[in-house]
Design an enzyme around this catalytic site. Sequence first.
Site, PDB file in Angstrom:
ATOM      1  N   LYS A   1       0.839  -1.194   0.000  1.00 49.81           N
ATOM      2  CA  LYS A   1       0.000   0.000   0.000  1.00 49.81           C
ATOM      3  C   LYS A   1       0.878   1.249   0.000  1.00 49.81           C
ATOM      4  CE  LYS A   1      -3.511   2.352   2.713  1.00 49.81           C
ATOM      5  NZ  LYS A   1      -4.427   2.316   3.855  1.00 49.81           N
TER       6      LYS A   1
ATOM      7  N   GLU B   1      10.610  -4.551   4.616  1.00 57.33           N
ATOM      8  CA  GLU B   1      10.760  -5.943   4.180  1.00 57.33           C
ATOM      9  C   GLU B   1      10.413  -6.093   2.701  1.00 57.33           C
ATOM     10  OE1 GLU B   1       9.106  -4.814   6.809  1.00 57.33           O
ATOM     11  OE2 GLU B   1       8.997  -6.288   8.434  1.00 57.33           O
TER      12      GLU B   1
ATOM     13  N   GLY C   1      -4.795  -1.894   4.993  1.00 58.74           N
ATOM     14  CA  GLY C   1      -4.012  -3.036   4.504  1.00 58.74           C
ATOM     15  C   GLY C   1      -4.698  -4.375   4.768  1.00 58.74           C
ATOM     16  N   ARG C   2      -5.192  -4.547   6.008  1.00 62.41           N
ATOM     17  CA  ARG C   2      -5.789  -5.845   6.360  1.00 62.41           C
ATOM     18  C   ARG C   2      -7.195  -6.011   5.802  1.00 62.41           C
ATOM     19  NH1 ARG C   2      -4.607  -2.527  10.395  1.00 62.41           N
ATOM     20  NH2 ARG C   2      -6.231  -1.657  11.734  1.00 62.41           N
TER      21      ARG C   2
ATOM     22  N   GLU D   1      -4.709  -6.690  14.726  1.00 61.22           N
ATOM     23  CA  GLU D   1      -4.191  -5.377  14.347  1.00 61.22           C
ATOM     24  C   GLU D   1      -5.329  -4.350  14.408  1.00 61.22           C
ATOM     25  OE1 GLU D   1      -2.456  -4.262  10.332  1.00 61.22           O
ATOM     26  OE2 GLU D   1      -0.589  -4.587  11.399  1.00 61.22           O
TER      27      GLU D   1
ATOM     28  N   HIS E   1      -5.359 -33.456  17.416  1.00 59.43           N
ATOM     29  CA  HIS E   1      -4.273 -34.316  17.893  1.00 59.43           C
ATOM     30  C   HIS E   1      -3.123 -33.503  18.468  1.00 59.43           C
ATOM     31  CE1 HIS E   1      -6.268 -37.854  16.289  1.00 59.43           C
ATOM     32  NE2 HIS E   1      -6.692 -37.022  15.352  1.00 59.43           N
TER      33      HIS E   1
ATOM     34  N   LYS F   1       9.351  -0.495  14.252  1.00 57.63           N
ATOM     35  CA  LYS F   1       9.934  -0.137  12.948  1.00 57.63           C
ATOM     36  C   LYS F   1      11.015   0.915  13.132  1.00 57.63           C
ATOM     37  CE  LYS F   1       5.795  -0.855  10.088  1.00 57.63           C
ATOM     38  NZ  LYS F   1       4.771  -0.210   9.280  1.00 57.63           N
TER      39      LYS F   1
END
Length: 547
Positions: free
Chosen positions: A209, A215, A271-272, A357, A388, A508
Amino acid sequence: MKSGTTREAQRAFKALADHHREIRDVHLRDLFARDPRRGERLTVEAAGLFLDYSKNRVTDETLKLLFALARAADLRGRIDAMFRGEAVNVTEGRSALHVALRAPRGATFTVRGENVVPAVHAVLDRMADFCRRVRDGGWTGHTGRPIRSVVNIGIGGSDLGPVMTYEALRHYGSRALTIRFVSNVDGTDFTEAVRDLDPAGTLFIISSKTFTTQETMANARAARAWSLAGLGGDERAVARHFVAVSTNGPAVAAFGIDTANMFGFWNWVGGRYSLMSAIGLSTMLSVGPGHFHDLLAGAHEVDEHFREAPFERNLPVLMGLLTVWYTDFFGAETVAVLPYDQYLRRFPAYLQQLAMESNGKSVTLDGKPVRRATSPIFWGEPGTNGQHSFFQLLHQGTRLVPCDFIAFAHPLCPLDHHHDMLLANVLAQAEALAFGRTAEEVSAEGTPARLVPHRTFPGNRPSNTLLLDRLTPRSLGGLVALYEHSVFTQGAIWRINPFDQWGVELGKVLAGRILAELSTDGEPPLAHDSSTNALIRRYRRSRSRLD
Ligand code: F6P
């Protein structure tokens, strides 16, 4: 929100707290015994989603009080404000209009007086055109080879939504394209993703965005270097092997991607909440434009349901209020999301960002401390695998973990009796959690007395069961919108802003500082705490020994 409604919300919370004291020990066994039709009554169906919420520790009175809380918190007003395109993201002065991403052509959703729907469809049309060209071989790489591999580079919402959707819809996806996702700045992620790919047939989608995320930019640079190294170093190759999805045209151009190969979206898409914007380009490449539009249609149907249905029949409202009920009154700290469908294996990871978030906040819209617990921790694994491993804790541990079971009536990959076995398991787990097994029942089976406590199941562990017809693009769109709006409902009750994420900033900033200290040549002066200083020195020493 008017201060009057804040006081009303406090009163509604108080009424629920009083009610909780009365019913906190009531067992689901008794609730079901008292009302033989409970399992049919406490259900709701909309937009192809069927929710059985009868195995929750609620009575009709609880539900009445939860709806009263929703009204006191002006949930209706919050929903309307979001759909009207108001700047509900108050700390950033932005709208949160992801619902406009799935509005049909011809609908109207406005941001600052402008109808954004035509722009949404203009981008969708460009995406569709591009996807058709890539899929039918019309869009070739620099050397004329068709694109056979697509690598989406992005992180957070620019990765988790796309990868979840790609995995979820794999059944509908092209098997002629290899689609991979690179998110982690750990070089392993990129290296392993491209190890067996041919640069001449590989397309990179740089999804960000902001187009500034550390990263993603590092991985994008690695991708460009890998691509150019494999294509003889001709810079013109970038135009055939890189496209961008972003809101930041200048940064895309500065990176060297022609903005003609950029698919835009808008700062009113968080973003999410972006997987149905151009951020879903990898999904559309995989499943094709038709299925992508079905995904949007499924979400839109739930959007309309959320906007219009009375709270009593409103799926996202019900699920959101139940989460508030367990979080704020029972002290539950987590919610387990358990899809009984292997294609949904990344759904919990996607949901973690969406929920945590959004609602991992401790101040209200006006900056005051929140007086209650906010977002629970969402986690989960597909069934039956989880049974399990961690289900032991769900059944007999000391913590209350509300569960969301998600299952589909029709399998996409039928195999003998596997699907009946899968469904038998999901139904059995919800039943066992709710009703357990008493000490008397265990003894009556002839269990030695010393083992009875170990083999007793307390039950009274709540769950929702979402039973859908089939996992399709449309039903997935509905499921995504259901959880988005459930998260919104929770945020509205807690009066927090679910659309910002300031909490990720400090890390950050500090990482930027530490990176400079790690990479500088001389011994840098360090002004962190003694632990961080010592770890930096230790890392530098061991790195120089290995160099
Ligand atoms: O660090 C958090 C975050 O800002 C998320 O909210 C977002 O989804 C992710 O980073 C990626 O951001 P971008 O798409 O701008 O690269």
